[in-house]
Design a protein around this motif. Structure first.
Motif, mmCIF file in Angstrom:
data_model
loop_
_atom_site.group_PDB
_atom_site.id
_atom_site.type_symbol
_atom_site.label_atom_id
_atom_site.label_comp_id
_atom_site.label_asym_id
_atom_site.label_seq_id
_atom_site.Cartn_x
_atom_site.Cartn_y
_atom_site.Cartn_z
ATOM 1 N N SER A 343 -2.977 -21.191 -8.383
ATOM 2 C CA SER A 343 -1.917 -20.866 -9.329
ATOM 3 C C SER A 343 -0.552 -21.321 -8.829
ATOM 4 O O SER A 343 0.266 -21.824 -9.599
ATOM 5 C CB SER A 343 -1.912 -19.352 -9.594
ATOM 6 O OG SER A 343 -1.071 -19.025 -10.670
ATOM 7 N N VAL A 344 -0.308 -21.150 -7.521
ATOM 8 C CA VAL A 344 0.962 -21.616 -6.948
ATOM 9 C C VAL A 344 1.073 -23.127 -7.089
ATOM 10 O O VAL A 344 2.132 -23.669 -7.454
ATOM 11 C CB VAL A 344 1.082 -21.187 -5.477
ATOM 12 C CG1 VAL A 344 2.234 -21.921 -4.792
ATOM 13 C CG2 VAL A 344 1.317 -19.679 -5.376
ATOM 14 N N ASN A 345 -0.016 -23.848 -6.793
ATOM 15 C CA ASN A 345 0.006 -25.305 -6.932
ATOM 16 C C ASN A 345 0.228 -25.726 -8.387
ATOM 17 O O ASN A 345 0.972 -26.672 -8.669
ATOM 18 C CB ASN A 345 -1.297 -25.903 -6.408
ATOM 19 C CG ASN A 345 -1.408 -25.813 -4.898
ATOM 20 O OD1 ASN A 345 -0.393 -25.691 -4.211
ATOM 21 N ND2 ASN A 345 -2.624 -25.865 -4.382
ATOM 22 N N LYS A 348 3.851 -25.362 -9.289
ATOM 23 C CA LYS A 348 4.685 -26.448 -8.756
ATOM 24 C C LYS A 348 4.478 -27.743 -9.544
ATOM 25 O O LYS A 348 5.435 -28.422 -9.915
ATOM 26 C CB LYS A 348 4.355 -26.677 -7.288
ATOM 27 C CG LYS A 348 4.756 -25.536 -6.366
ATOM 28 C CD LYS A 348 4.327 -25.829 -4.939
ATOM 29 C CE LYS A 348 4.694 -24.696 -4.000
ATOM 30 N NZ LYS A 348 4.220 -24.949 -2.613
ATOM 31 N N GLU A 349 3.218 -28.067 -9.790
ATOM 32 C CA GLU A 349 2.897 -29.332 -10.451
ATOM 33 C C GLU A 349 3.435 -29.391 -11.873
ATOM 34 O O GLU A 349 3.839 -30.455 -12.356
ATOM 35 C CB GLU A 349 1.379 -29.531 -10.471
ATOM 36 C CG GLU A 349 0.785 -29.765 -9.087
ATOM 37 C CD GLU A 349 -0.731 -29.668 -9.105
ATOM 38 O OE1 GLU A 349 -1.289 -29.494 -10.212
ATOM 39 O OE2 GLU A 349 -1.348 -29.764 -8.023
ATOM 40 N N HIS A 350 3.445 -28.258 -12.584
ATOM 41 C CA HIS A 350 3.866 -28.239 -13.982
ATOM 42 C C HIS A 350 5.306 -27.759 -14.163
ATOM 43 O O HIS A 350 5.768 -27.620 -15.288
ATOM 44 C CB HIS A 350 2.917 -27.355 -14.798
ATOM 45 C CG HIS A 350 1.540 -27.915 -14.928
ATOM 46 N ND1 HIS A 350 0.601 -27.813 -13.917
ATOM 47 C CD2 HIS A 350 0.932 -28.595 -15.942
ATOM 48 C CE1 HIS A 350 -0.527 -28.389 -14.304
ATOM 49 N NE2 HIS A 350 -0.358 -28.878 -15.514
#
Length: 553
Positions: A343-345, A348-350
């Motif tokens: 979820s953290v990734n 960041k990505e979106h």
């Protein structure tokens, strides 16, 4: 001995047309900290003047504009502390201090003596109005109880006139409000307000204490809404709440009470107070913050707040304390760890506009909690959590198929030790089981010769030299080892990526090999991709050889 029949259900006013359930809290209430009075009187060792000064400084720093500083007529330390604040000019111009007193003339007089020279202050007078207190403690009827309240209001008004340079605010509490008949509570407060005449400019607070929490929060909200409807001069006073936590619902009661019409909330940092404590302003404030509402208090350095509170109260803050506890943003569960990492990734990505991360209701960094504490490893932890710790603390990124063998090694260590496994131990286990290689299995040199589509290679491994052939360097090494040791040898997984960039970049190779049906995993880092890949394969093969004790280490 444990017999529920000795108790009875709490009965109170029931509103059939209540409106508070449809209301929303869209701004912070007026806050008043009572750490230095209600919180202090609940301590085994009451605060010294020095501790009180430190707590007062913190409360001002956090943004409190109303701070109850003591009961100056009841103890010399409280009196001395109030004088210190006034005499040393420690009270900011935008902060009003509040003091408590019973409705007795000699105590009210001493209270005003303690406040002499203060720029602005709230004098908080109270007497108990509940049925139990009237009948069992004081032996008085309703008129006598109301008479005490009215007389106390008169004395407060008259002594305040002797200090015309101070901006006074008067506050009255019908103590044990929740155990008082609602109509009688309204009657007493109306009588007090009539003496203070807020219609002529006098600032007035009516405080409704849940001195002992006696019901569910929705019943308390009904009591607050009923009171606000019936009070004659509702629009000219601030309605305040003071909830205790006997049933564990002080925060919920305060929140619903604000929805029911209250303007102000009294409480303490971390909920310290009599019996099970007071309403916790940190929890209620952070509840607002997590809903996108400015609490108008600054809890960004929660570590400092905890340090000061623990030092002054001499009571530890629970590691599971809402929002503030050391472990509240920590996941030991494997499924939680995996969800947090993904979820953290994703966040960041979106480039998400609003925080929306699994298991983390707020960004821990907002209150000085770092991501290092989000995932911690014990025997309950999963493969994703272990891999995240290596990536987070050491910059080691491993392919997903490597997470399982790594987590098995760490989990085994956690089960043997029976305690949490630190990041340092995880790194040590990773190095020992997947990276370290004996001298006998270290490749010191290799030569490759390409003939059409075939690679012939010679490898210097420790003190021995091997030769092999294949479509590439890895296949040539596999051929050399298989033939020399007469074993079945296959590479089942392979991953390689760069570490860093530019001239300092290195290659990390991760392999899984199967030797005679047994699988081994290894990682190697080198300045060139071929060396990293060859050494990773050789390390994995060597681990199997040592484990089987049939191939020399």
């Amino acid at each position: 001995m444990f017999d529920h029949r000795k108790y009875r259900r709490f009965e109170t006013v029931r509103l059939k047309d209540r409106t508070w359930p449809d209301n929303e809290i869209n701004k912070a209430p007026d806050w008043c900290s009572v750490d230095l009075r209600d919180g202090n009187q609940a301590l085994i060792n009451p605060m010294s003047v020095e501790q009180k000064t430190r707590m007062f400084t913190l409360l001002v720093k956090l943004g409190f504009k109303e701070i109850e500083v003591g009961f100056p007529s009841a103890s010399k330390p409280d009196y001395d502390f109030v004088r210190k604040l006034v005499d040393e000019n420690l009270i900011p111009d935008d902060v009003s201090i509040q003091v408590l007193t019973q409705a007795r003339e000699e105590l009210i007089k001493k209270t005003f003596d303690a406040l002499g020279g203060v720029k602005k202050a709230n004098v908080h007078v109270y007497n108990s109005t509940s049925v139990v207190q009237r009948e069992q403690v004081f032996g008085m009827d309703k008129d006598e109880i109301k008479g005490i309240a009215v007389q106390g209001a008169k004395w407060v008004r008259d002594y305040a006139k002797q200090h015309p340079d101070t901006q006074w605010e008067f506050q009255y509490s019908p103590e044990s409000y929740t155990g008082t008949e609602m109509d009688f509570a309204v009657e007493v407060c109306d009588a007090v307000i009539a003496e203070w005449q807020p219609e002529n400019g006098q600032k007035v607070v009516i405080n409704l204490p849940s001195t002992v929490e006696m019901s569910t929060p929705n019943v308390f909200a009904d009591q607050v809404e009923y009171f606000c409807r019936k009070l004659k001069q509702r629009d000219q006073v601030r309605i305040s709440l003071h909830t205790h936590n006997d049933r564990g619902c002080a925060v919920a009661a305060a929140e619903l009470g604000v929805m029911a019409g209250a303007d102000r909330v009294e409480g303490t940092l971390m909920g310290n107070g009599e019996r099970t404590g007071n309403m916790d302003i940190v929890t209620m404030g952070m509840n607002l913050y997590s809903q996108g509402i400015d609490p108008e208090l600054d809890f960004s350095d929660i570590k400092e707040i905890i340090e000061v509170v623990e030092s002054c109260n001499e009571i530890p803050v629970s590691v599971r304390h809402p929002w503030a506890g050391e472990l509240v943003y920590t996941a030991f569960s494997g499924s939680h760890q995996d969800a947090i990492r993904k979820s953290v990734n994703y966040h960041k990505e979106h480039n998400q506009e609003h925080w929306d991360v699994a298991y983390l209701p707020i960004d821990p960094r907002d209150i000085s909690r770092e991501y290092e504490a989000v995932v911690r490893i014990n025997s309950q932890s999963g493969k994703g959590g272990v891999a995240l710790v290596l990536e987070r603390d050491y910059g080691i990124e491993l392919p997903k198929w490597m997470h399982v063998p790594l987590s098995k090694v760490v989990q085994s260590a956690a089960e043997q030790q029976g305690v949490e496994v630190s990041p340092e131990v995880i790194y040590t286990l990773y190095q020992k089981h997947f990276v370290e290689v004996a001298d006998a299995w270290t490749m010191t040199r290799y030569d490759l010769h390409t003939d059409e589509q075939q690679v012939s290679a010679r490898f210097q491994i420790g003190d021995a030299e091997f030769s092999g052939q294949g479509a590439g360097a890895l296949e040539a090494l596999k051929d050399a080892l298989s033939n020399h040791y007469q074993c079945q040898f296959e590479v089942t997984q392979f991953d390689e990526h760069a570490i860093g960039s530019g001239t300092d970049a290195k290659a990390q190779a991760t392999v899984a090999v199967e030797v005679d049906g047994a699988t081994e995993y290894a990682v190697a880092i080198s300045e060139d991709t071929s060396s990293a890949a060859l050494q990773a394969m050789l390390t994995a093969f060597g681990r199997h050889a040592v484990a089987e004790q049939r191939i020399s280490a």
